[in-house]
Design a protein around this motif. Structure first.
Motif, PDB file in Angstrom:
ATOM      1  N   SER A 124      -0.473   1.460   6.020  1.00  0.00           N
ATOM      2  CA  SER A 124      -0.946   1.124   4.679  1.00  0.00           C
ATOM      3  C   SER A 124      -0.759  -0.359   4.397  1.00  0.00           C
ATOM      4  O   SER A 124       0.252  -0.955   4.773  1.00  0.00           O
ATOM      5  CB  SER A 124      -0.170   1.949   3.644  1.00  0.00           C
ATOM      6  OG  SER A 124      -0.440   1.487   2.337  1.00  0.00           O
ATOM      7  N   SER A 125      -1.745  -0.960   3.723  1.00  0.00           N
ATOM      8  CA  SER A 125      -1.630  -2.376   3.378  1.00  0.00           C
ATOM      9  C   SER A 125      -0.412  -2.639   2.500  1.00  0.00           C
ATOM     10  O   SER A 125       0.184  -3.726   2.555  1.00  0.00           O
ATOM     11  CB  SER A 125      -2.905  -2.858   2.664  1.00  0.00           C
ATOM     12  OG  SER A 125      -3.105  -2.113   1.470  1.00  0.00           O
ATOM     13  N   SER A 126      -0.014  -1.654   1.719  1.00  0.00           N
ATOM     14  CA  SER A 126       1.149  -1.828   0.852  1.00  0.00           C
ATOM     15  C   SER A 126       2.435  -2.014   1.657  1.00  0.00           C
ATOM     16  O   SER A 126       3.417  -2.561   1.164  1.00  0.00           O
ATOM     17  CB  SER A 126       1.304  -0.649  -0.099  1.00  0.00           C
ATOM     18  OG  SER A 126       1.523   0.558   0.624  1.00  0.00           O
ATOM     19  N   ASP A 127       2.420  -1.557   2.911  1.00  0.00           N
ATOM     20  CA  ASP A 127       3.588  -1.710   3.773  1.00  0.00           C
ATOM     21  C   ASP A 127       3.687  -3.084   4.395  1.00  0.00           C
ATOM     22  O   ASP A 127       4.771  -3.520   4.804  1.00  0.00           O
ATOM     23  CB  ASP A 127       3.574  -0.662   4.897  1.00  0.00           C
ATOM     24  CG  ASP A 127       3.837   0.750   4.389  1.00  0.00           C
ATOM     25  OD1 ASP A 127       4.458   0.873   3.301  1.00  0.00           O
ATOM     26  OD2 ASP A 127       3.426   1.706   5.062  1.00  0.00           O
ATOM     27  N   VAL A 128       2.553  -3.768   4.511  1.00  0.00           N
ATOM     28  CA  VAL A 128       2.557  -5.013   5.271  1.00  0.00           C
ATOM     29  C   VAL A 128       2.024  -6.236   4.512  1.00  0.00           C
ATOM     30  O   VAL A 128       2.186  -7.364   4.987  1.00  0.00           O
ATOM     31  CB  VAL A 128       1.739  -4.849   6.594  1.00  0.00           C
ATOM     32  CG1 VAL A 128       2.415  -3.860   7.510  1.00  0.00           C
ATOM     33  CG2 VAL A 128       0.312  -4.404   6.296  1.00  0.00           C
ATOM     34  N   VAL A 129       1.375  -6.034   3.385  1.00  0.00           N
ATOM     35  CA  VAL A 129       0.864  -7.162   2.599  1.00  0.00           C
ATOM     36  C   VAL A 129       1.819  -7.398   1.428  1.00  0.00           C
ATOM     37  O   VAL A 129       1.974  -6.522   0.552  1.00  0.00           O
ATOM     38  CB  VAL A 129      -0.555  -6.889   2.078  1.00  0.00           C
ATOM     39  CG1 VAL A 129      -1.042  -8.070   1.236  1.00  0.00           C
ATOM     40  CG2 VAL A 129      -1.516  -6.632   3.235  1.00  0.00           C
TER      41      VAL A 129
END
Length: 239
Positions: A231-236
């Motif tokens: 998920s983008s929330s994990d890495v952005v």
């Protein structure tokens, strides 16, 4: 086969098996590499080479060196992306000359800083010695100066190696997008015997292979599964 960038990014996949009956124009690889040469790279040093493996016998030898990967065995052409540390002095002089011409007739802080960059800083970072003493000295000097003002800390031989591979990877991505835009598929690979690969390609001892890219048209079973990403929330992260 031009397409929007969104579609280009979404359609690019790492293809593991290629269609041997599909049409393939080797000139398209040459054209894609010309675009790759425009890629951003550290200090515009352009310390890279792109070794095209077209010959069928050499492709078969390289397939064995790459542990028999299907993405090599079935590819119409292979491109080995190589970093070339030995070129640092010539590239620094080339860039310094470009800077001199660009700032001809000017004597200001900007022109002096640009010339100092290629005349002093680049040699400071790229000059190497077998015992590693210069590298240690660079690290200590960087740490000392950095006590009072911002300073580049990544100045060791290993740091330079990482820097060169980052630039080569940027060019590789440009190449793969260019190939996709032309209707072809690619697969970047790291699983290979670097000693045997360098011997096959006639590389220098100092050369380093960043990756080997298989090129062709995807077979129906060329993609092994659906794409999945974290998920983008994990890495952005926003700051």
């Amino acid at each position: 086969m031009s397409q929007s960038f969104d579609n280009l990014v979404h359609s690019r996949r790492s293809v593991r098996k290629y269609d041997s009956h599909a049409e393939f124009d080797h000139q398209d690889v040459a054209d894609a590499l010309e675009l790759a040469l425009l890629s951003p790279n550290s200090s515009n040093m352009q310390m890279w080479e792109f070794h095209r493996v077209i010959d069928e016998d050499k492709r078969a030898q390289l397939a064995e060196i790459c542990m028999g990967q299907n993405a090599v065995k079935t590819a119409n052409e292979l491109v080995a992306v190589v970093v070339t540390p030995h070129n640092w002095k010539q590239r620094a002089e080339m860039n310094a000359e470009v800077v001199r011409k660009a700032f001809e007739g000017r004597e200001d802080a900007t022109s002096r800083a640009a010339l100092k960059y290629y005349g002093k800083l680049i040699p400071f970072v790229y000059r190497n010695d077998k015992l590693g003493l210069l590298g240690l000295g660079r690290k200590l000097l960087s740490a000392f100066v950095g006590r009072k003002k911002p300073m580049v800390r990544e100045v060791s031989k290993e740091d330079v190696r990482v820097c060169l591979h980052k630039s080569a990877a940027l060019a590789s991505m440009t190449f793969m997008y260019a190939m996709k835009d032309k209707g072809y598929d690619t697969c970047p690979m790291e699983g290979f015997d670097s000693v045997r690969a360098k011997k096959l390609l006639g590389l220098r001892n100092s050369d380093q292979i960043c990756m080997i890219i298989g090129c062709g048209v995807a077979a129906k079973d060329g993609i092994y599964g659906e794409r999945h990403r974290v998920s983008s929330s994990d890495v952005v992260k926003s700051h």
